[in-house]
Design a protein around this motif. Structure first.
Motif, mmCIF file in Angstrom:
data_model
loop_
_atom_site.group_PDB
_atom_site.id
_atom_site.type_symbol
_atom_site.label_atom_id
_atom_site.label_comp_id
_atom_site.label_asym_id
_atom_site.label_seq_id
_atom_site.Cartn_x
_atom_site.Cartn_y
_atom_site.Cartn_z
ATOM 1 N N LYS A 1 0.768 -1.296 0.067
ATOM 2 C CA LYS A 1 0.033 -0.064 -0.090
ATOM 3 C C LYS A 1 0.952 1.097 0.074
ATOM 4 O O LYS A 1 0.385 2.192 -0.670
ATOM 5 C CB LYS A 1 -0.689 -0.216 1.222
ATOM 6 N N ARG A 2 1.778 1.180 0.693
ATOM 7 C CA ARG A 2 3.073 2.404 1.047
ATOM 8 C C ARG A 2 3.524 2.542 -0.568
ATOM 9 O O ARG A 2 3.771 3.541 -0.916
ATOM 10 C CB ARG A 2 3.806 2.362 1.924
ATOM 11 N N LYS A 3 3.983 1.495 -1.067
ATOM 12 C CA LYS A 3 4.736 1.582 -2.403
ATOM 13 C C LYS A 3 3.750 2.142 -3.396
ATOM 14 O O LYS A 3 4.088 2.912 -4.202
ATOM 15 C CB LYS A 3 4.891 0.198 -2.927
ATOM 16 N N LYS A 4 2.458 1.718 -3.517
ATOM 17 C CA LYS A 4 1.453 2.306 -4.457
ATOM 18 C C LYS A 4 1.342 3.744 -4.193
ATOM 19 O O LYS A 4 1.301 4.683 -5.131
ATOM 20 C CB LYS A 4 0.261 1.639 -4.173
ATOM 21 N N HIS A 5 1.197 4.237 -2.960
ATOM 22 C CA HIS A 5 1.195 5.645 -2.473
ATOM 23 C C HIS A 5 2.435 6.361 -3.080
ATOM 24 O O HIS A 5 2.234 7.598 -3.632
ATOM 25 C CB HIS A 5 1.087 5.723 -1.343
ATOM 26 N N LEU A 6 3.610 5.769 -2.987
ATOM 27 C CA LEU A 6 4.764 6.445 -3.296
ATOM 28 C C LEU A 6 4.642 6.642 -4.727
ATOM 29 O O LEU A 6 5.171 7.752 -5.241
ATOM 30 C CB LEU A 6 6.012 5.677 -2.930
ATOM 31 N N LYS A 7 4.113 5.540 -5.652
ATOM 32 C CA LYS A 7 4.004 5.754 -7.076
ATOM 33 C C LYS A 7 3.139 7.014 -7.405
ATOM 34 O O LYS A 7 3.305 7.620 -8.476
ATOM 35 C CB LYS A 7 3.887 4.370 -7.592
ATOM 36 N N THR A 8 2.133 6.914 -6.470
ATOM 37 C CA THR A 8 1.306 8.068 -7.003
ATOM 38 C C THR A 8 1.815 9.529 -6.572
ATOM 39 O O THR A 8 1.708 10.409 -7.638
ATOM 40 C CB THR A 8 0.024 8.108 -6.172
#
Length: 224
Positions: free
Chosen positions: A195-202
């Motif tokens: 979830k954090r990685k997805k947020h970082l990519k955003t």
């Protein structure tokens, strides 16, 4: 009136500590009497600190390298660990970090964990800068080298705000740690890490899901 200044230098390269000593002794003020102990690993540094505390002869200044041989009991693995211990044992002492590490994540982590009075990147260091840093941490801290100041200015002005865990995820990925192994280094579930990685990519506008593109954007923005 003479002023005794007790110093502990911890670095695993004897030529470096010899150079530091020579510079400080050659540039000290006339009233300053420098008493310098030298340690080359975590065990030696801890021994000096514990002896000083037992004898009630506290150190005034610590010069700490970050990359050091670990202590024999495995509790201290770096100069960063030693600096945290020194801060607890001698809260009035000045801590000067000297390191080859210049990655933004490491700089951020050291400033947050230790708040050193001096922070010098060895690749920036000159004899005059070391002499200036020493006098500054005694009278008007902090003193940070050019690379550290550049990072701080960029972090303050940057629109992207990352917490400590997200910074660590980026740092570990940049060191070649696979996503599936991140939970060995971060106390989160795999789903929370994803979830954090997805947020970082955003945050970094990375749309294709490729970790390398995320790391490229993080580097371009000065986070790793």
């Amino acid at each position: 009136m003479s002023e005794n200044i007790r110093i502990l230098m911890t670095d695993d390269h004897p030529l470096i500590t010899e150079g530091y000593q020579n510079i400080l002794l050659a540039t000290k003020k006339e009233h300053q009497n420098l008493i310098i102990d030298v340690a080359s690993n975590c065990d030696e540094s801890l021994k000096y600190m514990n002896q000083a505390e037992a004898l009630k002869r506290p150190y005034n200044v610590f010069f700490m390298d970050i990359s050091l041989p670990a202590s024999s009991d495995g509790k201290f693995n770096s100069g960063e660990d030693l600096a945290v211990y020194a801060r607890k044992l001698f809260p009035e002492a000045k801590i000067v970090i000297l390191t080859m590490f210049n990655e933004p994540y490491r700089i951020h982590h050291i400033i947050k964990n230790i708040a050193p009075e001096g922070f010098l990147i060895k690749s920036d260091l000159t004899s005059s800068e070391l002499a200036s840093a020493f006098q500054a941490v005694l009278s008007n801290p902090p003193f940070y080298s050019g690379s550290v100041n550049s990072f701080i200015r960029k972090a303050i002005s940057d629109d992207i705000v990352l917490d400590e865990i997200n910074r660590k995820i980026l740092y570990l990925l940049s060191q070649g740690i696979k996503t599936k192994n991140l939970k060995e280094h971060i106390d989160l579930s795999m789903s929370a890490i994803e979830k954090r990685k997805k947020h970082l990519k955003t945050l970094f506008n990375v749309e294709d899901g490729n970790d390398e593109n995320l790391l490229t954007e993080a580097r371009n923005n000065g986070f790793i």
